[in-house]
Design a protein around this motif. Sequence first.
Motif, PDB file in Angstrom:
ATOM      1  N   ASN A  27       0.826  -1.211   0.000  1.00  0.00           N
ATOM      2  CA  ASN A  27       0.000   0.000   0.000  1.00  0.00           C
ATOM      3  C   ASN A  27       0.860   1.261   0.000  1.00  0.00           C
ATOM      4  OD1 ASN A  27      -2.380  -1.445  -0.073  1.00  0.00           O
ATOM      5  ND2 ASN A  27      -2.593  -1.479   2.145  1.00  0.00           N
ATOM      6  N   ILE A  28       1.967   1.245   0.726  1.00  0.00           N
ATOM      7  CA  ILE A  28       2.878   2.401   0.739  1.00  0.00           C
ATOM      8  C   ILE A  28       3.501   2.594  -0.635  1.00  0.00           C
ATOM      9  CG2 ILE A  28       5.076   3.247   1.660  1.00  0.00           C
ATOM     10  CD1 ILE A  28       4.221   1.849   4.337  1.00  0.00           C
ATOM     11  N   ARG A  29       3.964   1.502  -1.235  1.00  0.00           N
ATOM     12  CA  ARG A  29       4.553   1.576  -2.575  1.00  0.00           C
ATOM     13  C   ARG A  29       3.525   2.075  -3.585  1.00  0.00           C
ATOM     14  NH1 ARG A  29       3.468  -1.261  -6.580  1.00  0.00           N
ATOM     15  NH2 ARG A  29       2.557  -2.916  -5.335  1.00  0.00           N
ATOM     16  N   GLN A  30       2.308   1.564  -3.475  1.00  0.00           N
ATOM     17  CA  GLN A  30       1.251   1.962  -4.403  1.00  0.00           C
ATOM     18  C   GLN A  30       0.905   3.434  -4.272  1.00  0.00           C
ATOM     19  OE1 GLN A  30      -0.018  -0.194  -6.741  1.00  0.00           O
ATOM     20  NE2 GLN A  30      -0.669   1.766  -7.533  1.00  0.00           N
ATOM     21  N   ALA A  31       0.862   3.930  -3.060  1.00  0.00           N
ATOM     22  CA  ALA A  31       0.564   5.344  -2.854  1.00  0.00           C
ATOM     23  C   ALA A  31       1.620   6.220  -3.521  1.00  0.00           C
ATOM     24  CB  ALA A  31       0.489   5.652  -1.359  1.00  0.00           C
ATOM     25  N   GLU A  32       2.871   5.821  -3.431  1.00  0.00           N
ATOM     26  CA  GLU A  32       3.948   6.587  -4.076  1.00  0.00           C
ATOM     27  C   GLU A  32       3.825   6.528  -5.593  1.00  0.00           C
ATOM     28  OE1 GLU A  32       7.285   9.039  -4.427  1.00  0.00           O
ATOM     29  OE2 GLU A  32       5.892   8.673  -2.784  1.00  0.00           O
ATOM     30  N   GLN A  33       3.509   5.351  -6.124  1.00  0.00           N
ATOM     31  CA  GLN A  33       3.333   5.241  -7.576  1.00  0.00           C
ATOM     32  C   GLN A  33       2.150   6.072  -8.049  1.00  0.00           C
ATOM     33  OE1 GLN A  33       3.157   1.018  -8.329  1.00  0.00           O
ATOM     34  NE2 GLN A  33       5.312   0.990  -8.912  1.00  0.00           N
ATOM     35  N   ASN A  34       1.061   6.067  -7.291  1.00  0.00           N
ATOM     36  CA  ASN A  34      -0.099   6.873  -7.659  1.00  0.00           C
ATOM     37  C   ASN A  34       0.260   8.356  -7.646  1.00  0.00           C
ATOM     38  OD1 ASN A  34      -1.693   4.637  -7.959  1.00  0.00           O
ATOM     39  ND2 ASN A  34      -2.735   4.859  -5.999  1.00  0.00           N
ATOM     40  N   ARG A  35       1.070   8.755  -6.675  1.00  0.00           N
ATOM     41  CA  ARG A  35       1.488  10.152  -6.581  1.00  0.00           C
ATOM     42  C   ARG A  35       2.291  10.561  -7.816  1.00  0.00           C
ATOM     43  NH1 ARG A  35       5.589  13.331  -5.099  1.00  0.00           N
ATOM     44  NH2 ARG A  35       7.038  11.647  -4.692  1.00  0.00           N
ATOM     45  N   LEU A  36       3.083   9.635  -8.312  1.00  0.00           N
ATOM     46  CA  LEU A  36       3.918   9.914  -9.484  1.00  0.00           C
ATOM     47  C   LEU A  36       3.213   9.588 -10.806  1.00  0.00           C
ATOM     48  CD1 LEU A  36       7.266   8.476  -8.116  1.00  0.00           C
ATOM     49  CD2 LEU A  36       6.628  10.879  -8.308  1.00  0.00           C
ATOM     50  N   ILE A  38       2.571   6.785 -12.115  1.00  0.00           N
ATOM     51  CA  ILE A  38       3.194   5.684 -12.847  1.00  0.00           C
ATOM     52  C   ILE A  38       2.153   4.610 -13.144  1.00  0.00           C
ATOM     53  CG2 ILE A  38       4.875   3.807 -12.672  1.00  0.00           C
ATOM     54  CD1 ILE A  38       6.582   5.711 -10.957  1.00  0.00           C
ATOM     55  N   TYR A  39       1.333   4.341 -12.160  1.00  0.00           N
ATOM     56  CA  TYR A  39       0.359   3.272 -12.262  1.00  0.00           C
ATOM     57  C   TYR A  39      -0.780   3.609 -11.325  1.00  0.00           C
ATOM     58  CZ  TYR A  39      -1.610  -1.395 -11.518  1.00  0.00           C
ATOM     59  OH  TYR A  39      -2.446  -2.454 -11.394  1.00  0.00           O
ATOM     60  N   LYS A  40      -1.981   3.421 -11.774  1.00  0.00           N
ATOM     61  CA  LYS A  40      -3.143   3.740 -10.944  1.00  0.00           C
ATOM     62  C   LYS A  40      -3.855   2.457 -10.557  1.00  0.00           C
ATOM     63  CE  LYS A  40      -5.800   7.106  -9.380  1.00  0.00           C
ATOM     64  NZ  LYS A  40      -5.341   8.158  -8.528  1.00  0.00           N
ATOM     65  N   LYS A  41      -3.833   2.129  -9.278  1.00  0.00           N
ATOM     66  CA  LYS A  41      -4.505   0.943  -8.763  1.00  0.00           C
ATOM     67  C   LYS A  41      -5.965   1.294  -8.526  1.00  0.00           C
ATOM     68  CE  LYS A  41      -3.864  -2.414  -5.055  1.00  0.00           C
ATOM     69  NZ  LYS A  41      -3.017  -2.709  -3.880  1.00  0.00           N
ATOM     70  N   THR A  42      -6.857   0.466  -9.038  1.00  0.00           N
ATOM     71  CA  THR A  42      -8.275   0.782  -8.924  1.00  0.00           C
ATOM     72  C   THR A  42      -8.968  -0.002  -7.819  1.00  0.00           C
ATOM     73  OG1 THR A  42      -8.802  -0.859 -10.616  1.00  0.00           O
ATOM     74  CG2 THR A  42      -8.462   1.419 -11.346  1.00  0.00           C
ATOM     75  N   LYS A  43      -8.417  -1.157  -7.432  1.00  0.00           N
ATOM     76  CA  LYS A  43      -9.052  -1.965  -6.405  1.00  0.00           C
ATOM     77  C   LYS A  43      -7.982  -2.514  -5.465  1.00  0.00           C
ATOM     78  CE  LYS A  43     -12.941  -3.470  -9.176  1.00  0.00           C
ATOM     79  NZ  LYS A  43     -13.663  -4.600  -9.714  1.00  0.00           N
ATOM     80  N   ALA A  44      -8.373  -2.790  -4.246  1.00  0.00           N
ATOM     81  CA  ALA A  44      -7.478  -3.404  -3.274  1.00  0.00           C
ATOM     82  C   ALA A  44      -8.279  -4.395  -2.441  1.00  0.00           C
ATOM     83  CB  ALA A  44      -6.852  -2.348  -2.386  1.00  0.00           C
ATOM     84  N   ILE A  45      -7.569  -5.380  -1.923  1.00  0.00           N
ATOM     85  CA  ILE A  45      -8.193  -6.343  -1.026  1.00  0.00           C
ATOM     86  C   ILE A  45      -7.975  -5.844   0.387  1.00  0.00           C
ATOM     87  CG2 ILE A  45      -8.135  -8.722  -0.201  1.00  0.00           C
ATOM     88  CD1 ILE A  45      -7.062  -9.518  -2.954  1.00  0.00           C
ATOM     89  N   PRO A  46      -9.046  -5.611   1.150  1.00  0.00           N
ATOM     90  CA  PRO A  46      -8.880  -5.106   2.516  1.00  0.00           C
ATOM     91  C   PRO A  46      -8.250  -6.145   3.439  1.00  0.00           C
ATOM     92  CG  PRO A  46     -11.161  -5.630   2.094  1.00  0.00           C
ATOM     93  CD  PRO A  46     -10.437  -5.804   0.792  1.00  0.00           C
ATOM     94  N   HIS A  47      -7.628  -5.683   4.510  1.00  0.00           N
ATOM     95  CA  HIS A  47      -6.957  -6.598   5.430  1.00  0.00           C
ATOM     96  C   HIS A  47      -7.880  -7.637   6.030  1.00  0.00           C
ATOM     97  CE1 HIS A  47      -2.935  -5.074   5.409  1.00  0.00           C
ATOM     98  NE2 HIS A  47      -3.355  -3.847   5.605  1.00  0.00           N
ATOM     99  N   ASN A  48      -9.143  -7.306   6.236  1.00  0.00           N
ATOM    100  CA  ASN A  48     -10.031  -8.297   6.822  1.00  0.00           C
ATOM    101  C   ASN A  48     -10.196  -9.508   5.901  1.00  0.00           C
ATOM    102  OD1 ASN A  48     -11.577  -6.939   4.962  1.00  0.00           O
ATOM    103  ND2 ASN A  48     -13.315  -6.626   6.293  1.00  0.00           N
TER     104      ASN A  48
END
Length: 53
Positions: A27-36, A38-48
């Motif tokens: 999630n940290i890596r993805q947030a940085e990529q989204n900021r730049l 580079i790649y936009k993640k549209t869905k994530a699997i929640p921790h639960n």
Amino acid sequence: MQKCLWHTACSKHGCPWLCRLFCDADNIRQAEQNRLYIYKKTKAIPHNSCLAA
């Protein structure tokens, strides 16, 4: 993606508690990529989902 890759791998190797660590790192890596934009993640699997599997 239907299941958490990290939960599956960690459970297979006897350390399911590490799943949260790997998911948080992704999630940290993805947030940085989204900021730049580079790649936009549209869905994530929640921790639960990881903990219930």
